[in-house]
Enzyme design. Sequence first.
Site, PDB file in Angstrom:
ATOM      1  N   ASP A   1       0.856  -1.183   0.000  1.00 58.83           N
ATOM      2  CA  ASP A   1       0.000   0.000   0.000  1.00 58.83           C
ATOM      3  C   ASP A   1       0.894   1.236   0.000  1.00 58.83           C
ATOM      4  O   ASP A   1       1.960   1.231   0.611  1.00 58.83           O
ATOM      5  CB  ASP A   1      -0.922   0.014   1.219  1.00 58.83           C
ATOM      6  CG  ASP A   1      -2.152   0.888   1.006  1.00 58.83           C
ATOM      7  OD1 ASP A   1      -1.988   2.123   0.871  1.00 58.83           O
ATOM      8  OD2 ASP A   1      -3.265   0.340   0.953  1.00 58.83           O
TER       9      ASP A   1
ATOM     10  N   GLU B   1     -14.230 -11.201  -5.886  1.00 57.42           N
ATOM     11  CA  GLU B   1     -14.491 -11.512  -4.478  1.00 57.42           C
ATOM     12  C   GLU B   1     -15.981 -11.463  -4.196  1.00 57.42           C
ATOM     13  O   GLU B   1     -16.727 -10.742  -4.859  1.00 57.42           O
ATOM     14  CB  GLU B   1     -13.733 -10.534  -3.580  1.00 57.42           C
ATOM     15  CG  GLU B   1     -14.005  -9.055  -3.826  1.00 57.42           C
ATOM     16  CD  GLU B   1     -15.239  -8.539  -3.128  1.00 57.42           C
ATOM     17  OE1 GLU B   1     -15.730  -9.216  -2.208  1.00 57.42           O
ATOM     18  OE2 GLU B   1     -15.704  -7.457  -3.509  1.00 57.42           O
ATOM     19  N   PHE B   2     -16.393 -12.254  -3.212  1.00 58.91           N
ATOM     20  CA  PHE B   2     -17.796 -12.278  -2.782  1.00 58.91           C
ATOM     21  C   PHE B   2     -17.854 -12.193  -1.259  1.00 58.91           C
ATOM     22  O   PHE B   2     -18.478 -13.024  -0.599  1.00 58.91           O
ATOM     23  CB  PHE B   2     -18.491 -13.548  -3.289  1.00 58.91           C
ATOM     24  CG  PHE B   2     -18.520 -13.672  -4.784  1.00 58.91           C
ATOM     25  CD1 PHE B   2     -19.517 -13.057  -5.525  1.00 58.91           C
ATOM     26  CD2 PHE B   2     -17.537 -14.376  -5.452  1.00 58.91           C
ATOM     27  CE1 PHE B   2     -19.540 -13.146  -6.907  1.00 58.91           C
ATOM     28  CE2 PHE B   2     -17.553 -14.482  -6.835  1.00 58.91           C
ATOM     29  CZ  PHE B   2     -18.558 -13.860  -7.570  1.00 58.91           C
ATOM     30  N   LEU B   3     -17.183 -11.181  -0.721  1.00 53.66           N
ATOM     31  CA  LEU B   3     -17.077 -11.030   0.724  1.00 53.66           C
ATOM     32  C   LEU B   3     -18.164 -10.117   1.264  1.00 53.66           C
ATOM     33  O   LEU B   3     -18.397  -9.037   0.738  1.00 53.66           O
ATOM     34  CB  LEU B   3     -15.705 -10.457   1.103  1.00 53.66           C
ATOM     35  CG  LEU B   3     -14.476 -11.209   0.580  1.00 53.66           C
ATOM     36  CD1 LEU B   3     -13.214 -10.526   1.081  1.00 53.66           C
ATOM     37  CD2 LEU B   3     -14.511 -12.663   0.992  1.00 53.66           C
ATOM     38  N   ARG B   4     -18.804 -10.569   2.319  1.00 57.38           N
ATOM     39  CA  ARG B   4     -19.773  -9.719   3.019  1.00 57.38           C
ATOM     40  C   ARG B   4     -19.071  -9.048   4.183  1.00 57.38           C
ATOM     41  O   ARG B   4     -18.380  -9.697   4.960  1.00 57.38           O
ATOM     42  CB  ARG B   4     -20.942 -10.552   3.543  1.00 57.38           C
ATOM     43  CG  ARG B   4     -21.777 -11.226   2.477  1.00 57.38           C
ATOM     44  CD  ARG B   4     -22.720 -12.231   3.099  1.00 57.38           C
ATOM     45  NE  ARG B   4     -21.975 -13.299   3.768  1.00 57.38           N
ATOM     46  CZ  ARG B   4     -22.527 -14.197   4.584  1.00 57.38           C
ATOM     47  NH1 ARG B   4     -23.820 -14.132   4.861  1.00 57.38           N
ATOM     48  NH2 ARG B   4     -21.779 -15.135   5.149  1.00 57.38           N
TER      49      ARG B   4
ATOM     50  N   GLY C   1     -27.106  -0.603   1.311  1.00 53.98           N
ATOM     51  CA  GLY C   1     -26.048   0.409   1.248  1.00 53.98           C
ATOM     52  C   GLY C   1     -24.716  -0.289   1.151  1.00 53.98           C
ATOM     53  O   GLY C   1     -24.627  -1.417   0.669  1.00 53.98           O
TER      54      GLY C   1
ATOM     55  N   CYS D   1     -20.618  -2.114  -2.000  1.00 53.40           N
ATOM     56  CA  CYS D   1     -20.799  -3.003  -3.154  1.00 53.40           C
ATOM     57  C   CYS D   1     -22.106  -2.794  -3.916  1.00 53.40           C
ATOM     58  O   CYS D   1     -22.094  -2.425  -5.093  1.00 53.40           O
ATOM     59  CB  CYS D   1     -20.694  -4.459  -2.694  1.00 53.40           C
ATOM     60  SG  CYS D   1     -19.055  -4.928  -2.127  1.00 53.40           S
TER      61      CYS D   1
ATOM     62  N   GLY E   1     -36.621  -3.582   5.008  1.00 50.80           N
ATOM     63  CA  GLY E   1     -36.024  -2.558   5.860  1.00 50.80           C
ATOM     64  C   GLY E   1     -35.950  -1.223   5.166  1.00 50.80           C
ATOM     65  O   GLY E   1     -36.872  -0.829   4.449  1.00 50.80           O
TER      66      GLY E   1
ATOM     67  N   ASN F   1     -24.356  -9.446  -7.510  1.00 51.40           N
ATOM     68  CA  ASN F   1     -24.719  -8.344  -6.623  1.00 51.40           C
ATOM     69  C   ASN F   1     -25.975  -7.617  -7.087  1.00 51.40           C
ATOM     70  O   ASN F   1     -26.794  -7.189  -6.266  1.00 51.40           O
ATOM     71  CB  ASN F   1     -23.550  -7.366  -6.500  1.00 51.40           C
ATOM     72  CG  ASN F   1     -22.523  -7.826  -5.485  1.00 51.40           C
ATOM     73  OD1 ASN F   1     -22.700  -8.859  -4.841  1.00 51.40           O
ATOM     74  ND2 ASN F   1     -21.441  -7.095  -5.336  1.00 51.40           N
TER      75      ASN F   1
END
Length: 439
Positions: A30, A151-154, A257, A260, A253, A208
């Site tokens: 980074d 990626e499929f990260l929550r 938000g 993603c 709900g 998504n």
Amino acid sequence: MKIAVLGTGYVGLSTGVCLSEIGHSVICIDTDEQKIKSLRRGVSPIYEPGLENLLAQNAAAGRLQFTTSHREALNGAEIIIIAVGTPQMADGAADLSYMVQAAKDIAANLVQSAVVVIKSTVPVGTNDFIKEIMDELCNEKVTFNMVSNPEFLRQGSAVMDTMQADRIIIGSENKEAAKKVEEMYSPLNVPFILTRIRSAEMIKYASNAFLATKISFINEVANLCGVVGADVTDVAKGMGKDKRIGETFLQPGIGYGGSCFPKDVKALLHTANLNGIHFSLLKETVAINDFQQEVLVTKAIERLGDLKGKKVAMLGLAFKPETDDMREAPSIKIARSLTKLGAEVVAYDPVAMDNAKKILRDTIRYASSVTEATLDADAVFIVTEWNEFRHLDLETIINTMRQPIVFDGRNCLVEERIRVCKKIEYYPIGRPAIVIGMT
């Protein structure tokens, strides 16, 4: 296997830490020197359950390192993962400037053959675009192959989603490169789906966009239930038991938000428009979500009338629990609408306060606890379904409020606990209101 990861944001850091956990030698890069210094001390820049402990353990074991030097990180790397941000631009398109810079940095410092993996969420065709840049800039003696590995990260469960993934998508036109990436993930023992590069890129956006559409659909159903007297909780349960539909993402709900769904839906719309496809379903998905983020304010106006001078306690700021992420959080629009109407907003969130202050600044007040936020409040808005809010001491809170009125934007309070209160007005989403002891 030696792996270099460009970017220590949510995806890059989670990926790097988890890959080191399964035995690889990982070095994360980074350009932010302060972030790298913190990471070397074992301090994660993001709130993600379990991540910081794994970071410290693998750094101590020598499998995980952090640097600002591309030359140091890329030297000897067999696989180079690009996990930089692709933020949304004004027209909905993905901003690929960080991706382009990453390609240039790799080309300028790569001295051996490697597999270049794009894990960032990127529009269809980006892998080809990045390959063209690198082909032009790389040393002619260096060979590389591209792999799309979305990626499929929550957020809030990134470690589990990596270590126990539903599937791993590997898109490549080169079988050996695809096999190399499959080998990298093999300790996880999860299903692999091998595709062409452009199919892999599309899988991420399509997934998504579908989930966002499912959320908007159940929210429209909830709004209809509220008018006709049905209970959306029962409706969603009945729908979800159908295996063709499934139970997930059928929780009504105040809209989706985060980093993603909003960005990816609009990016896919942008791609569709560029290619002459009128994706009207996604346009309506966005419109419904925009409307839904205002639904608590509308309910408050219907009940209280003029909100000027009214104190509203807002419980929750992050876009979902178990994260401090404020990107596209419904709380932002809600807070701004309330203050525009003259209400005094006092907010509390267990972990997202600092990030919220960067966005909302001094337009609202910030409390250090639920009790402080709700004192003398005319209404409570439950905006994020933290466990702390699911188990509120309702009787104590109500006794300290000016008016015992609760607007539950996540339907997270259990009806049985509400009905034991001596005095309360409870307004959920898509379910009948509960009014006890009010004259």
